[in-house]
Design a protein around this motif. Structure first.
Motif, mmCIF file in Angstrom:
data_model
loop_
_atom_site.group_PDB
_atom_site.id
_atom_site.type_symbol
_atom_site.label_atom_id
_atom_site.label_comp_id
_atom_site.label_asym_id
_atom_site.label_seq_id
_atom_site.Cartn_x
_atom_site.Cartn_y
_atom_site.Cartn_z
ATOM 1 N N LEU A 351 -2.038 -41.376 41.385
ATOM 2 C CA LEU A 351 -1.088 -40.397 40.856
ATOM 3 C C LEU A 351 -0.548 -40.885 39.522
ATOM 4 C CD1 LEU A 351 0.428 -37.775 41.117
ATOM 5 C CD2 LEU A 351 2.166 -38.920 42.466
ATOM 6 N N PRO A 352 -1.294 -40.669 38.441
ATOM 7 C CA PRO A 352 -0.804 -41.064 37.121
ATOM 8 C C PRO A 352 0.369 -40.201 36.687
ATOM 9 C CG PRO A 352 -2.862 -39.842 36.936
ATOM 10 C CD PRO A 352 -2.629 -40.077 38.400
ATOM 11 N N ALA A 353 1.089 -40.687 35.676
ATOM 12 C CA ALA A 353 2.307 -40.003 35.229
ATOM 13 C C ALA A 353 2.050 -38.563 34.824
ATOM 14 C CB ALA A 353 2.933 -40.779 34.074
ATOM 15 N N ALA A 354 0.864 -38.282 34.292
ATOM 16 C CA ALA A 354 0.576 -36.932 33.803
ATOM 17 C C ALA A 354 0.563 -35.905 34.924
ATOM 18 C CB ALA A 354 -0.769 -36.925 33.074
ATOM 19 N N ARG A 355 0.373 -36.351 36.168
ATOM 20 C CA ARG A 355 0.310 -35.397 37.274
ATOM 21 C C ARG A 355 1.631 -35.265 38.015
ATOM 22 N NH1 ARG A 355 -4.924 -37.846 39.753
ATOM 23 N NH2 ARG A 355 -3.965 -37.284 41.749
ATOM 24 N N VAL A 356 2.646 -36.012 37.596
ATOM 25 C CA VAL A 356 3.945 -35.919 38.257
ATOM 26 C C VAL A 356 4.606 -34.572 37.968
ATOM 27 C CG1 VAL A 356 6.281 -36.870 38.328
ATOM 28 C CG2 VAL A 356 4.306 -38.398 38.349
ATOM 29 N N GLU A 357 4.534 -34.134 36.726
ATOM 30 C CA GLU A 357 5.184 -32.875 36.328
ATOM 31 C C GLU A 357 4.688 -31.686 37.153
ATOM 32 O OE1 GLU A 357 7.578 -30.199 34.093
ATOM 33 O OE2 GLU A 357 7.555 -32.381 33.911
ATOM 34 N N PRO A 358 3.356 -31.440 37.247
ATOM 35 C CA PRO A 358 2.928 -30.292 38.081
ATOM 36 C C PRO A 358 3.257 -30.465 39.557
ATOM 37 C CG PRO A 358 1.033 -31.547 37.256
ATOM 38 C CD PRO A 358 2.224 -32.043 36.519
ATOM 39 N N ALA A 359 3.240 -31.716 40.050
ATOM 40 C CA ALA A 359 3.608 -31.933 41.455
ATOM 41 C C ALA A 359 5.067 -31.571 41.689
ATOM 42 C CB ALA A 359 3.348 -33.382 41.837
ATOM 43 N N LEU A 360 5.922 -31.967 40.758
ATOM 44 C CA LEU A 360 7.341 -31.640 40.879
ATOM 45 C C LEU A 360 7.557 -30.138 40.761
ATOM 46 C CD1 LEU A 360 10.212 -32.652 41.170
ATOM 47 C CD2 LEU A 360 10.282 -33.004 38.699
ATOM 48 N N ARG A 361 6.794 -29.500 39.886
ATOM 49 C CA ARG A 361 6.901 -28.047 39.758
ATOM 50 C C ARG A 361 6.540 -27.366 41.073
ATOM 51 N NH1 ARG A 361 9.931 -25.138 36.995
ATOM 52 N NH2 ARG A 361 10.273 -24.222 39.024
ATOM 53 N N GLY A 362 5.535 -27.906 41.765
ATOM 54 C CA GLY A 362 5.160 -27.347 43.055
ATOM 55 C C GLY A 362 6.273 -27.477 44.079
ATOM 56 N N LEU A 363 6.947 -28.635 44.103
ATOM 57 C CA LEU A 363 8.074 -28.815 45.023
ATOM 58 C C LEU A 363 9.190 -27.827 44.722
ATOM 59 C CD1 LEU A 363 8.327 -32.720 45.166
ATOM 60 C CD2 LEU A 363 7.385 -31.196 46.911
ATOM 61 N N LEU A 364 9.464 -27.605 43.446
ATOM 62 C CA LEU A 364 10.504 -26.655 43.062
ATOM 63 C C LEU A 364 10.123 -25.233 43.471
ATOM 64 C CD1 LEU A 364 11.295 -28.093 39.522
ATOM 65 C CD2 LEU A 364 12.916 -27.978 41.407
ATOM 66 N N ASP A 365 8.868 -24.870 43.233
ATOM 67 C CA ASP A 365 8.435 -23.510 43.541
ATOM 68 C C ASP A 365 8.461 -23.222 45.038
ATOM 69 O OD1 ASP A 365 8.076 -23.003 40.886
ATOM 70 O OD2 ASP A 365 5.898 -23.244 40.906
ATOM 71 N N HIS A 366 8.274 -24.276 45.854
ATOM 72 C CA HIS A 366 8.259 -24.084 47.299
ATOM 73 C C HIS A 366 9.616 -24.396 47.942
ATOM 74 C CE1 HIS A 366 3.932 -23.833 46.719
ATOM 75 N NE2 HIS A 366 3.839 -23.387 47.960
ATOM 76 N N SER A 367 10.652 -24.464 47.113
ATOM 77 C CA SER A 367 12.035 -24.657 47.587
ATOM 78 C C SER A 367 12.226 -25.975 48.324
ATOM 79 C CB SER A 367 12.469 -23.490 48.503
ATOM 80 O OG SER A 367 12.381 -22.262 47.819
ATOM 81 N N LEU A 368 11.358 -26.955 48.077
ATOM 82 C CA LEU A 368 11.523 -28.261 48.688
ATOM 83 C C LEU A 368 12.509 -29.125 47.919
ATOM 84 C CD1 LEU A 368 7.832 -28.892 49.687
ATOM 85 C CD2 LEU A 368 9.752 -28.542 51.237
ATOM 86 N N THR A 369 12.817 -28.742 46.711
ATOM 87 C CA THR A 369 13.906 -29.334 45.943
ATOM 88 C C THR A 369 14.377 -28.267 44.966
ATOM 89 O OG1 THR A 369 14.598 -31.284 44.658
ATOM 90 C CG2 THR A 369 12.463 -30.329 44.109
ATOM 91 N N GLU A 370 15.492 -28.514 44.291
ATOM 92 C CA GLU A 370 16.003 -27.523 43.353
ATOM 93 C C GLU A 370 16.600 -28.217 42.139
ATOM 94 O OE1 GLU A 370 19.436 -25.300 44.630
ATOM 95 O OE2 GLU A 370 20.070 -26.881 45.991
ATOM 96 N N LEU A 371 16.620 -27.492 41.039
ATOM 97 C CA LEU A 371 17.232 -27.994 39.810
ATOM 98 C C LEU A 371 18.708 -27.632 39.792
ATOM 99 C CD1 LEU A 371 14.621 -27.177 37.006
ATOM 100 C CD2 LEU A 371 15.396 -29.446 37.696
ATOM 101 N N VAL A 372 19.549 -28.626 39.497
ATOM 102 C CA VAL A 372 20.984 -28.405 39.366
ATOM 103 C C VAL A 372 21.458 -29.163 38.134
ATOM 104 C CG1 VAL A 372 21.365 -28.078 41.836
ATOM 105 C CG2 VAL A 372 21.544 -30.370 40.863
ATOM 106 N N SER A 373 22.674 -28.892 37.725
ATOM 107 C CA SER A 373 23.265 -29.590 36.590
ATOM 108 C C SER A 373 24.439 -30.428 37.067
ATOM 109 C CB SER A 373 23.741 -28.596 35.523
ATOM 110 O OG SER A 373 22.643 -27.890 34.979
#
Length: 728
Positions: A351-373
């Motif tokens: 899992l190189p760094a370049a693939r972290v972003e799309p993996a995190l996007r998948g977690l966000l899209d599936h409501s497994l985590t959320e963005l907050v401020s």
């Protein structure tokens, strides 16, 4: 697609364009030959999966969804049609319960026909939708043609829905893979009804022309009431609130807990007992899942399994990398996590760094985590029960690398040598994650001692940073818990445990708990003398730290002896001009009147000069040396000589640390005392008023230092008015 030229009826909007029909397992709908179903011919009715929601035991009362239900009821009011509403949120947050409540309202009060279809997979969706077509009057020949692929099944269903003699509400439940709805064009709008979708998938590109409505966890009081509804008589409202907090106020977890409490027979537990068992267990998920028998046993009714459905969907969508990212998040807390922490994270070749972003996007899209401020920082927030569930399922052979990665990322974010007086908002954000990591280290087998030590070093950096920023209460809480957690893994006599205990004593001292601080430092000193030797650096540090509360407790002789021991020991091992040696010499100048320190006081100006030359004029030890030199001159009866260094020290500290930093307030307090001794009562009162204001804000109105400052002010006022007792 066959049937309609473009796959949709004239004048109707579509949420998905059909991409073709699929032939899958058919749904057998039994009806009398040649007869469709209508309100005039209601029997036999369609299968229960269509007319009756297959949701297990639904809640009798839906808690805290008033605003959401108001919007949903409007969508099934008289004349309302043509809408698609999407309920999205974390697994277990109650989306299906909300949909079921609307379904009952639509069928029982709004005069609507309710239709319920399981959209979790292609087979269930197709079977359910063909049953909808049959329910709405499709003939056997039409259904057979759709089953055999001779006509578009979705077109047949929507033709019948558009021609329905009654307005309807169609629920697509568990549509966690939106591609299931897209393939075949199953999701559309109609002038005869309203569509409601429940899903974990929140990415807006999946839901064009739909209105997205988030379903989150419950407020504290409503979550507690759910427990009281399900398990009446097992505890008080406050006990229910405590348990609800531990369960993250997630409706599924609350339902499981309430069901467990309500169905115990042999040895019934109280709610407080359940809460204690949750806290005591390294694996709380096993206890939570024990309530599944009351609500049904499939994976959607188990917190240990409900989120695996989302991860499985991500794997099917070509995003297996989401699993290691979620496991990494499970090393930390459910508090907001600065997203910058994940910048550049590497899991090695897999899992190189370049693939972290799309993996995190998948977690966000599936409501497994959320963005907050949090302030100006973008953060991730992941539900605590989800994190515990993921941690429970993490294989033993993955835990070492995960903890090592999590500790390394925290260490990179925490300053190794934080500056005094600098308030870093990142520190308090990272505090719960450092402690959560230590809890994983304590509970997980397979984590090596070096990795555990790295996690403990993170805790030490955190506490030092909190202390130097003046957040002593936070430092005390973090150091106390960290010391206990690290001791469970590394042992009571490990040097990192002793250093954390040193920080506990230092925070107690700064908060004014002098007796407790002295006892803490004395015990740590005894342990270090036994384990590391009388002259080790850590032992000498404890000598210096113990001397401070002893000074305030009027044990001056013992304090002086400890300080001189530190100066002698550091001079011998580090040299007379080492920063730590100069720090110890500086501390000697802060002692109260009566200490026999003529030699040290006389050398005060020279010490300031040495510190300035060796460390720089703005170094913290240089500033402290000048402040303590003024302090020593004042205590030895030389207020005139003390005035200039006291003013310089205040100016320098205010410039370096700010007006409300504790050491700056101490410098201002000293200046006020010097001014009062010189008869400058008006300025002395002005300065001490600012000290009182600052200490009330930082320490509170009842702190002993705040009270001491008020007493000084009263004395200065008496002095100004020529009253007895005005001069300290």
């Amino acid at each position: 697609m066959t049937g309609r030229n473009d796959g949709q009826a004239e004048g109707q909007g579509r949420v998905y364009q059909a991409s073709g029909d699929q032939h899958i397992t058919e749904h057998h709908h039994h009806d009398l030959p040649g007869r469709g179903l209508s309100d005039q011919n209601p029997s036999p009715r369609g299968p229960d999966s269509v007319r009756h929601p297959a949701v297990g035991r639904a809640p009798a009362i839906l808690r805290d969804r008033d605003g959401l239900m108001l919007r949903l009821r409007a969508a099934v009011a008289h004349g309302a049609a043509g809408e698609v509403l999407v309920l999205h949120g974390l697994g277990g947050c109650g989306k299906t319960a909300v949909a079921h409540t609307l379904f009952r309202h639509a069928a029982n009060e709004a005069g609507r026909l309710g239709l319920w279809v399981n959209a979790s997979d292609h087979a269930s969706l197709r079977a359910g939708m063909l049953a909808v077509a049959a329910d709405r009057g499709a003939r056997d020949g039409e259904l057979m043609a759709a089953r055999n692929g001779l006509r578009a099944a979705a077109d047949l269903v929507w033709d019948r829905l558009d021609a329905s003699d009654r307005p309807w509400l169609l629920v697509f439940d568990n549509a966690d893979d939106p591609a299931v709805l897209r393939d075949g064009g199953w999701l559309r709008t109609s002038p005869r009804g309203t569509v409601l979708v429940t899903t974990r998938q929140s990415a807006t590109h999946w839901w064009p022309a739909a209105e997205l409505l988030h379903v989150g966890v419950l407020p504290r009081d409503d979550a507690a009431q759910v427990l009281c509804d399900l398990a009446p008589g097992t505890g008080t409202a406050e006990e229910a609130r405590t348990v609800a907090d531990r369960l993250g106020r997630l409706p599924l977890a609350l339902t499981l807990a309430g069901g467990f409490l309500a169905h115990q027979v042999i040895e019934p537990w109280t709610m407080s007992e359940y809460g204690r068992r949750l806290e005591d267990r390294g694996d709380p998920i096993e206890l939570i899942d024990r309530g599944a028998g009351a609500v049904g046993g499939d994976s959607r009714h188990l917190v240990s399994g409900t989120w695996q459905l989302s991860l499985n969907a991500l794997v099917r969508q070509g995003m297996p990398d989401a699993t290691p990212i979620l496991r990494l998040l499970a090393c930390w807390s459910d508090d907001p996590l600065p997203i910058s922490l994940l910048g550049g994270v590497e899991f090695g070749p897999e899992l190189p760094a370049a693939r972290v972003e799309p993996a995190l996007r998948g977690l966000l899209d599936h409501s497994l985590t959320e963005l907050v401020s949090s302030g100006d920082l973008r953060c991730l927030r992941t539900h605590g029960v989800l994190l515990d569930s993921v941690a429970r399922g993490t294989p033993d052979d993955r835990r070492e690398s995960l903890v090592a990665t999590a500790a390394g990322l925290l260490a990179a974010a925490l300053p190794e040598a934080p500056e005094r007086g600098t308030r870093d908002p990142l520190l308090n954000l990272l505090s719960p994650h450092v402690l959560a990591l230590l809890r994983r280290v304590r509970d997980w087998s397979g984590v090596s001692q070096p990795t555990a030590e790295t996690a403990a070093e993170c805790a030490l950096r955190l506490v030092i940073g909190q202390h130097r920023s003046g957040e002593y209460a936070s430092a005390l809480a973090a150091a106390t818990e960290a010391a206990e957690l690290v001791a469970r893994r590394l042992g009571e006599e490990h040097i990192l445990v002793l250093r954390l205990r040193q920080r506990v004593g230092k925070a107690l001292d700064r908060l004014g708990h002098l007796q407790d601080a002295a006892e803490c430092h004395r015990q740590v000193l005894a342990d270090l003398e036994r384990l590391s030797g009388a002259d080790s650096p850590d032992t000498l540090t404890s000598c210096l730290q113990l001397s401070r509360p002893l000074t305030w407790l009027d044990r001056t002789a013992e304090a002086v002896a400890l300080m001189r021991r530190t100066v002698t020991g550091r001079s011998a091992t580090l040299g007379p001009r080492h920063p730590l040696t100069l720090e110890a010499r500086t501390c000697l100048l802060e002692l109260p009147p009566g200490a026999e320190l003529e030699e040290e006081v006389g050398g005060g100006p020279e010490l300031v000069a040495v510190c300035s030359r060796e460390l720089g004029p703005h170094h913290p030890t240089t500033l402290a040396a000048e402040l303590n030199c003024a302090h020593a001159l004042f205590n030895t009866g030389s207020p005139t000589e003390a005035l200039a260094p006291a003013r310089r020290a205040l100016t320098a500290h205010e410039r370096r640390y700010g007006a409300e930093y504790p050491i700056t307030l101490a410098a201002r307090s000293l200046l006020s005392a010097v001014l009062a001794a010189l008869g400058e009562s008006a300025e002395a009162i002005e300065q001490i008023e600012r000290v009182i204001e600052g200490r009330e804000q930082v320490l509170g109105p009842a702190h002993q230092w705040t009270l001491a400052a008020r007493k000084k002010r009263d004395n200065y006022r008496k002095q100004q008015n020529g009253l007895p007792g005005g001069h300290e």
